[in-house]
Design an enzyme around this catalytic site. Structure first.
Site, PDB file in Angstrom:
ATOM      1  N   ARG A   1       3.835   8.516  36.815  1.00 33.75           N
ATOM      2  CA  ARG A   1       4.023   7.490  37.916  1.00 33.75           C
ATOM      3  C   ARG A   1       4.876   6.386  37.321  1.00 33.75           C
ATOM      4  O   ARG A   1       4.824   5.070  37.796  1.00 33.75           O
ATOM      5  CB  ARG A   1       2.737   6.873  38.587  1.00 33.75           C
ATOM      6  CG  ARG A   1       2.072   7.811  39.377  1.00 33.75           C
ATOM      7  CD  ARG A   1       2.405   7.860  40.939  1.00 33.75           C
ATOM      8  NE  ARG A   1       1.920   8.886  41.575  1.00 33.75           N
ATOM      9  CZ  ARG A   1       0.757   8.792  42.158  1.00 33.75           C
ATOM     10  NH1 ARG A   1       0.212   7.494  42.435  1.00 33.75           N
ATOM     11  NH2 ARG A   1       0.471   9.890  42.960  1.00 33.75           N
TER      12      ARG A   1
ATOM     13  N   ARG B   1       5.131   1.234  42.082  1.00 31.38           N
ATOM     14  CA  ARG B   1       5.064  -0.062  42.814  1.00 31.38           C
ATOM     15  C   ARG B   1       4.648  -1.162  41.504  1.00 31.38           C
ATOM     16  O   ARG B   1       4.996  -2.302  41.971  1.00 31.38           O
ATOM     17  CB  ARG B   1       3.791   0.074  43.439  1.00 31.38           C
ATOM     18  CG  ARG B   1       4.177   0.634  44.943  1.00 31.38           C
ATOM     19  CD  ARG B   1       3.037   1.194  45.594  1.00 31.38           C
ATOM     20  NE  ARG B   1       2.226   2.144  44.875  1.00 31.38           N
ATOM     21  CZ  ARG B   1       1.024   2.854  45.332  1.00 31.38           C
ATOM     22  NH1 ARG B   1       0.257   2.042  46.419  1.00 31.38           N
ATOM     23  NH2 ARG B   1       0.664   3.502  44.709  1.00 31.38           N
TER      24      ARG B   1
ATOM     25  N   ARG C   1      12.223   0.969  47.679  1.00 34.13           N
ATOM     26  CA  ARG C   1      11.390   1.606  48.730  1.00 34.13           C
ATOM     27  C   ARG C   1      11.591   0.658  49.923  1.00 34.13           C
ATOM     28  O   ARG C   1      11.499   1.373  50.987  1.00 34.13           O
ATOM     29  CB  ARG C   1       9.840   1.459  48.401  1.00 34.13           C
ATOM     30  CG  ARG C   1       9.151   2.459  49.209  1.00 34.13           C
ATOM     31  CD  ARG C   1       7.624   2.385  48.865  1.00 34.13           C
ATOM     32  NE  ARG C   1       6.964   1.177  49.195  1.00 34.13           N
ATOM     33  CZ  ARG C   1       5.909   0.872  49.506  1.00 34.13           C
ATOM     34  NH1 ARG C   1       4.966   1.973  49.392  1.00 34.13           N
ATOM     35  NH2 ARG C   1       5.386  -0.041  49.989  1.00 34.13           N
TER      36      ARG C   1
ATOM     37  N   ASP D   1       6.919  14.067  45.619  1.00 35.72           N
ATOM     38  CA  ASP D   1       5.339  14.170  45.431  1.00 35.72           C
ATOM     39  C   ASP D   1       4.941  15.551  45.855  1.00 35.72           C
ATOM     40  O   ASP D   1       5.323  16.293  46.338  1.00 35.72           O
ATOM     41  CB  ASP D   1       4.769  13.277  46.900  1.00 35.72           C
ATOM     42  CG  ASP D   1       3.457  12.822  46.901  1.00 35.72           C
ATOM     43  OD1 ASP D   1       2.958  11.867  46.046  1.00 35.72           O
ATOM     44  OD2 ASP D   1       2.582  13.467  47.160  1.00 35.72           O
TER      45      ASP D   1
ATOM     46  N   TYR E   1      -5.988  18.871  49.502  1.00 34.31           N
ATOM     47  CA  TYR E   1      -5.571  17.515  50.537  1.00 34.31           C
ATOM     48  C   TYR E   1      -5.433  18.431  52.061  1.00 34.31           C
ATOM     49  O   TYR E   1      -5.391  17.793  52.894  1.00 34.31           O
ATOM     50  CB  TYR E   1      -4.398  17.063  49.948  1.00 34.31           C
ATOM     51  CG  TYR E   1      -4.476  16.244  48.883  1.00 34.31           C
ATOM     52  CD1 TYR E   1      -4.790  14.886  48.974  1.00 34.31           C
ATOM     53  CD2 TYR E   1      -4.359  16.501  47.699  1.00 34.31           C
ATOM     54  CE1 TYR E   1      -4.923  13.877  48.134  1.00 34.31           C
ATOM     55  CE2 TYR E   1      -4.637  15.614  46.496  1.00 34.31           C
ATOM     56  CZ  TYR E   1      -4.619  14.252  46.781  1.00 34.31           C
ATOM     57  OH  TYR E   1      -5.144  13.193  45.839  1.00 34.31           O
TER      58      TYR E   1
HETATM   59  O1  CP3 Z   1       5.470  10.080  38.207  1.00 32.20           O
HETATM   60  C1  CP3 Z   1       6.480   9.923  38.825  1.00 32.20           C
HETATM   61  O2  CP3 Z   1       6.929   8.825  38.733  1.00 32.20           O
HETATM   62  C2  CP3 Z   1       7.023  10.799  39.845  1.00 32.20           C
HETATM   63  C3  CP3 Z   1       6.832  10.936  41.210  1.00 32.20           C
HETATM   64  C4  CP3 Z   1       5.182  11.209  41.669  1.00 32.20           C
HETATM   65  C5  CP3 Z   1       4.559  10.663  42.682  1.00 32.20           C
HETATM   66  N1  CP3 Z   1       3.239  11.501  42.906  1.00 32.20           N
HETATM   67  C6  CP3 Z   1       5.083   9.492  43.436  1.00 32.20           C
HETATM   68  C7  CP3 Z   1       4.196   8.773  44.471  1.00 32.20           C
HETATM   69  C8  CP3 Z   1       4.367  12.210  41.072  1.00 32.20           C
HETATM   70  C9  CP3 Z   1       4.461  13.272  39.940  1.00 32.20           C
HETATM   71  C10 CP3 Z   1       3.455  12.296  42.108  1.00 32.20           C
HETATM   72  C11 CP3 Z   1       2.244  13.458  41.936  1.00 32.20           C
HETATM   73  C12 CP3 Z   1       1.093  13.322  42.871  1.00 32.20           C
HETATM   74  N2  CP3 Z   1       1.050  12.733  44.067  1.00 32.20           N
HETATM   75  C13 CP3 Z   1      -0.219  13.636  42.529  1.00 32.20           C
HETATM   76  C14 CP3 Z   1      -0.668  14.337  41.178  1.00 32.20           C
HETATM   77  C15 CP3 Z   1      -0.792  13.206  40.088  1.00 32.20           C
HETATM   78  C16 CP3 Z   1      -2.114  12.282  40.468  1.00 32.20           C
HETATM   79  O3  CP3 Z   1      -1.916  11.315  40.486  1.00 32.20           O
HETATM   80  O4  CP3 Z   1      -3.249  12.802  40.125  1.00 32.20           O
HETATM   81  C17 CP3 Z   1      -0.822  13.426  43.584  1.00 32.20           C
HETATM   82  C18 CP3 Z   1      -2.614  13.665  43.842  1.00 32.20           C
HETATM   83  C19 CP3 Z   1      -0.183  12.856  44.630  1.00 32.20           C
HETATM   84  C20 CP3 Z   1      -0.849  12.460  45.951  1.00 32.20           C
HETATM   85  C21 CP3 Z   1      -0.410  11.292  46.356  1.00 32.20           C
HETATM   86  N3  CP3 Z   1       0.802  10.662  46.475  1.00 32.20           N
HETATM   87  C22 CP3 Z   1      -1.414  10.179  46.698  1.00 32.20           C
HETATM   88  C23 CP3 Z   1      -2.949  10.387  46.571  1.00 32.20           C
HETATM   89  C24 CP3 Z   1      -0.806   9.122  46.826  1.00 32.20           C
HETATM   90  C25 CP3 Z   1      -1.555   7.766  47.068  1.00 32.20           C
HETATM   91  C26 CP3 Z   1      -1.847   6.897  46.163  1.00 32.20           C
HETATM   92  C27 CP3 Z   1      -1.192   5.906  45.455  1.00 32.20           C
HETATM   93  O5  CP3 Z   1      -0.906   5.628  44.437  1.00 32.20           O
HETATM   94  O6  CP3 Z   1      -0.667   5.080  46.427  1.00 32.20           O
HETATM   95  C28 CP3 Z   1       0.727   9.239  46.708  1.00 32.20           C
HETATM   96  C29 CP3 Z   1       1.682   8.050  46.820  1.00 32.20           C
HETATM   97  C30 CP3 Z   1       2.702   8.121  45.532  1.00 32.20           C
HETATM   98  N4  CP3 Z   1       3.376   9.197  45.148  1.00 32.20           N
HETATM   99  C31 CP3 Z   1       3.203   6.956  45.364  1.00 32.20           C
HETATM  100  C32 CP3 Z   1       4.206   7.208  44.295  1.00 32.20           C
HETATM  101  C33 CP3 Z   1       5.277   6.374  43.604  1.00 32.20           C
HETATM  102  C34 CP3 Z   1       3.033   5.551  45.969  1.00 32.20           C
HETATM  103  C35 CP3 Z   1       3.682   5.491  47.252  1.00 32.20           C
HETATM  104  C36 CP3 Z   1       4.300   4.015  47.519  1.00 32.20           C
HETATM  105  O7  CP3 Z   1       5.259   3.663  47.037  1.00 32.20           O
HETATM  106  O8  CP3 Z   1       3.778   3.510  48.418  1.00 32.20           O
END
Ligand code: CP3
Length: 344
Positions: A25, A29, A38, A75, A152
């Site tokens: 990540r 944010r 964003r 994602d 999911y």
């Molecule tokens: O790592 C990186 O910088 C690359 C991008 C990336 C994102 N999600 C961007 C993201 C990667 C590799 C993921 C993987 C992901 N997404 C996983 C597996 C890794 C883990 O965290 O266990 C999972 C389970 C998801 C599903 C997901 N996406 C969830 C549960 C959420 C909400 C939780 C949160 O952190 O807000 C997201 C949103 C998400 N994916 C964000 C980002 C940068 C935040 C979104 C935002 O900007 O509001």
């Protein structure tokens, strides 16, 4: 030359003086520049599908910190969306999807070869990045592992114990297995296209592997990861695969051998000295600093970083967090972690 990138050298099994470093990540944010881009895109999903802006946020942590690898900004839930699930994000809560609970829900999904219609902007993001990344920075593509994505799709949201997915696999195994098959095939196609567009390595996120116990772990985490890795290696020899069976505990032992992945990513519940003795013996490991240090900082951050670097110093290692960095992290602590790993 691609072979000289530090991340790829570690993945090929080389023990380096200083481990390559990137962060789960890393585009997120906690960075003001991410929040600004964003806002420009409108929302998170619009950002994922806007190739120019997704490439921009992928590059932001590379410019700021000089990480050894960039991870594609996308994602794991885009694949279900490409298969026909509805997907949206609720601010402050997380993802929501239409649920799959019966045969009719499964039958409504699209076939695997339809996914590229939705996912082609992601391949464009990769093409932009191959032009714009510094020559020493490796580009990582990724997907969710089938079990994690299925949790999911079945619950329609993140769940603490993945209860709905466990219930479905126990009560309607043929339906559950059909969904796992569709996701496995879809993941192979999706990652293949990411590699063709320029990803130099791919990572499979099995974030909820830890709730699979006994035979269920072999069947639903290990076996799909093995199938995906074998198919990718047949199509794209030489492209390394990182597996992340998060919270697999003792099941981390032998995971690389059983699945064929080149590297296993460790979550921060794993003791680094134990993992050096029992997991790194099979090849490269990645991890595993607690992401909470990025919030709290201080001497504990430095001490734990040094301990992890030292524990894994006798074999191939990629330094990373044990899970994603959180929005409340202090960007300054990320710099301290990097400086400590590189001992500046
Ligand atoms: O790592 C990186 O910088 C690359 C991008 C990336 C994102 N999600 C961007 C993201 C990667 C590799 C993921 C993987 C992901 N997404 C996983 C597996 C890794 C883990 O965290 O266990 C999972 C389970 C998801 C599903 C997901 N996406 C969830 C549960 C959420 C909400 C939780 C949160 O952190 O807000 C997201 C949103 C998400 N994916 C964000 C980002 C940068 C935040 C979104 C935002 O900007 O509001």
């Amino acid at each position: 030359m691609a072979e000289q990138k530090k991340l790829l050298r570690a993945l090929a099994g080389e023990t380096l003086d200083t481990p390559p470093i990137w962060m789960m990540r890393q585009a997120g944010r906690y960075l003001p520049e991410y929040r600004a881009t964003r806002a420009q895109a409108g929302d998170f999903l619009s950002l994922c599908y806007n190739s120019e802006l997704a490439a921009e946020v992928t590059l932001q942590p590379i410019r700021r910190y000089g990480f050894d690898a960039a991870i594609l900004f996308a994602d794991i839930l885009l694949l279900p969306q490409a298969l026909g699930a509805d997907l949206w994000f609720v601010t402050g809560e997380g993802p929501r999807l239409s649920t799959i609970t019966d045969q009719a829900g499964f039958d409504a999904l699209k076939p695997v070869d339809a996914i590229h219609e939705t996912l082609s902007p992601i391949y464009d993001t990769i093409r932009i990045l191959t032009r714009e990344l510094p020559s020493e920075t490796a580009l990582i593509g990724f997907a969710g592992a089938p079990w994690t994505v299925a949790t999911y799709m079945i619950a329609g949201r993140g769940t603490k114990d993945q209860g709905p997915a466990h219930a479905l696999r126990e009560e309607n195994a043929p339906l559950f297995d059909a969904l796992m098959d569709r996701l496995t095939e879809g993941t192979i196609e999706y990652l293949s296209c990411q590699i063709e567009a320029g990803a130099e390595c791919v990572k499979l996120f099995d974030s909820w592997a830890g709730s699979l116990k006994g035979d269920a772990f072999e069947k639903y985490s290990l076996e799909p990861c093995r199938r995906i890795t074998a198919a990718l290696k047949a199509r794209h020899p030489g492209i390394p695969v990182i597996g992340f069976p998060r919270e697999a505990g003792e099941k981390y032992v032998g995971f690389a051998k059983a699945t064929g992945v080149d590297c296993v990513a460790l979550d921060n519940s794993v003791d680094p000295e134990w993992a050096a003795a029992h997991v790194q013996t099979d090849g490269c490991v990645q991890g595993n600093l607690a992401s909470s240090h990025m919030v709290t900082g201080g001497q504990a951050l430095i001490d734990d970083t040094r301990r992890i670097v030292k524990a894994f110093s006798k074999g191939p290692h990629i330094f990373n967090l044990g899970h994603g960095i959180t929005p409340d992290a202090d960007p300054e602590n990320v710099q301290i972690m990097i400086d400590t790993v590189r001992e500046k």
